[in-house]
Design an enzyme around this catalytic site. Sequence first.
Site, short mmCIF file in Angstrom:
data_model
loop_
_atom_site.label_atom_id
_atom_site.label_comp_id
_atom_site.label_asym_id
_atom_site.label_seq_id
_atom_site.Cartn_x
_atom_site.Cartn_y
_atom_site.Cartn_z
N GLY A 180 -0.74 4.82 -0.94
CA GLY A 180 -1.82 5.40 -0.16
C GLY A 180 -1.36 6.54 0.74
N GLN A 181 -2.29 7.02 1.56
CA GLN A 181 -2.01 8.19 2.39
C GLN A 181 -0.82 7.95 3.34
OE1 GLN A 181 -4.76 9.23 5.49
NE2 GLN A 181 -4.19 11.39 5.48
N ASP A 201 2.11 -1.94 -4.38
CA ASP A 201 0.71 -1.49 -4.35
C ASP A 201 0.00 -2.13 -5.53
OD1 ASP A 201 -1.73 0.25 -4.29
OD2 ASP A 201 -0.55 1.37 -2.84
N ILE A 202 -1.32 -2.00 -5.60
CA ILE A 202 -2.00 -2.46 -6.81
C ILE A 202 -2.12 -1.31 -7.81
CG2 ILE A 202 -3.29 -4.43 -5.88
CD1 ILE A 202 -5.68 -2.55 -5.46
N ASP A 237 -0.51 -7.66 -5.35
CA ASP A 237 -1.84 -7.72 -4.75
C ASP A 237 -1.77 -8.59 -3.49
OD1 ASP A 237 -4.46 -7.95 -4.04
OD2 ASP A 237 -5.16 -8.78 -5.96
N GLY A 264 0.83 -1.22 0.00
CA GLY A 264 0.00 0.00 0.00
C GLY A 264 0.85 1.26 0.00
N TYR A 296 -15.92 -1.36 8.96
CA TYR A 296 -14.50 -1.06 9.11
C TYR A 296 -14.06 -1.34 10.56
CZ TYR A 296 -10.32 1.95 9.07
OH TYR A 296 -9.05 2.46 9.16
N LYS A 324 -11.41 -4.09 12.01
CA LYS A 324 -10.21 -3.70 12.76
C LYS A 324 -10.16 -4.40 14.13
CE LYS A 324 -8.05 -0.91 9.92
NZ LYS A 324 -6.80 -1.38 9.28
N1 SER Z 1 -9.36 7.59 9.30
C1 SER Z 1 -10.11 6.39 9.26
C2 SER Z 1 -11.44 6.57 8.65
O1 SER Z 1 -11.99 7.64 8.79
C3 SER Z 1 -10.29 5.85 10.64
O2 SER Z 1 -9.30 4.95 10.93
O3 SER Z 1 -11.96 5.67 8.08
#
Ligand code: SER
Length: 314
Positions: free
Chosen positions: A11-12, A34-35, A52, A8, A142, A146
């Site tokens: 990404g950010q 990354d993909i 991947d 990744g 999400y 987690k």
């Molecule tokens: N920053 C993330 C989100 O907003 C939370 O871990 O999904």
Amino acid sequence: MEKILVIGCSGQIGSELTLALRKLYGNDNVFATDIKQAPADILESGPFHILDVLDYNNLLHFVVRYNITQVYNLAAVLSGNAEKIPQQAWEINMKALMNTLELGRDSDAKKLFWPSSIAVFGPTTPRHNTPQMTVMEPNTVYGISKLAGERWGEYYHKRYGVDFRSLRYPGLISHKTEAGGGTTDYAVEIYFEAIKNKSYECFLSEDTALPMMFMDDAIHATIKLMQTDGEKLSLRSSYNVGGMSFTPKEVAASIKKHIPDFEISYNPDFRQAIADSWPASIDDSVARKDWGLNDTFNLDSMTEVMLREIKKKL
Ligand code: SER
């Protein structure tokens, strides 16, 4: 010699963490993957491969071929996006984690960083100064993924000796790569819009307080956790990391100190309910005690850097 795999890297978090790791461990020892295509500075400074994480055979092959010893697995569908495709998001987030945990059994890649989130908490959790150990009943896909991931990480550590390490990141704010589909993303977008248009329509209400952290502090904390002697870590699930806590109204006020005619309006969408289920502030004393977490940015010092860097970029 450590050989590090970043999953990744585009990404950010990955786009900044990869460069920090290369500085520390040498460009050629940090394999960015990354993909999707990586940013130019990652492509130019060291190895990059399309990979991947969901394809276990390929992943294992890669890790064996390049003698990888450490993995940073940053691949995830964030909170807002996950609510649009719940079943798929669960599949992706869990499979990505399980594959990197399995590497710890099948190869020398036994040290794993995987980000957890404040999303592991839910509406029944104490909202202010949320403790490390408390009620955890997340009500987003999400958050559920987690929390389950933390449990699996601890399990693989105990059962198979995988050196699993994790942080419950608050909202992460950065100027290099924008996040995508998260609930805390407003606090990134607002700075870009302030520079571009001097106005921003916020998808959360003005008094929604959430824990947040500037990316520099998050990268520093991540590397510090990974470099700490494993015996000092009392937790093999995931550490609370608090950073600062603020509302959209407060960020707007901080921006107005630099751009007096900046205007904010509010139009809360489905992400308001997600934000309302999360903590407003976090107690991270266990991380401070175990491995010396120390973040340095507050809202105003972060605002200064964000506005300066975005102006340069645009
Ligand atoms: N920053 C993330 C989100 O907003 C939370 O871990 O999904």
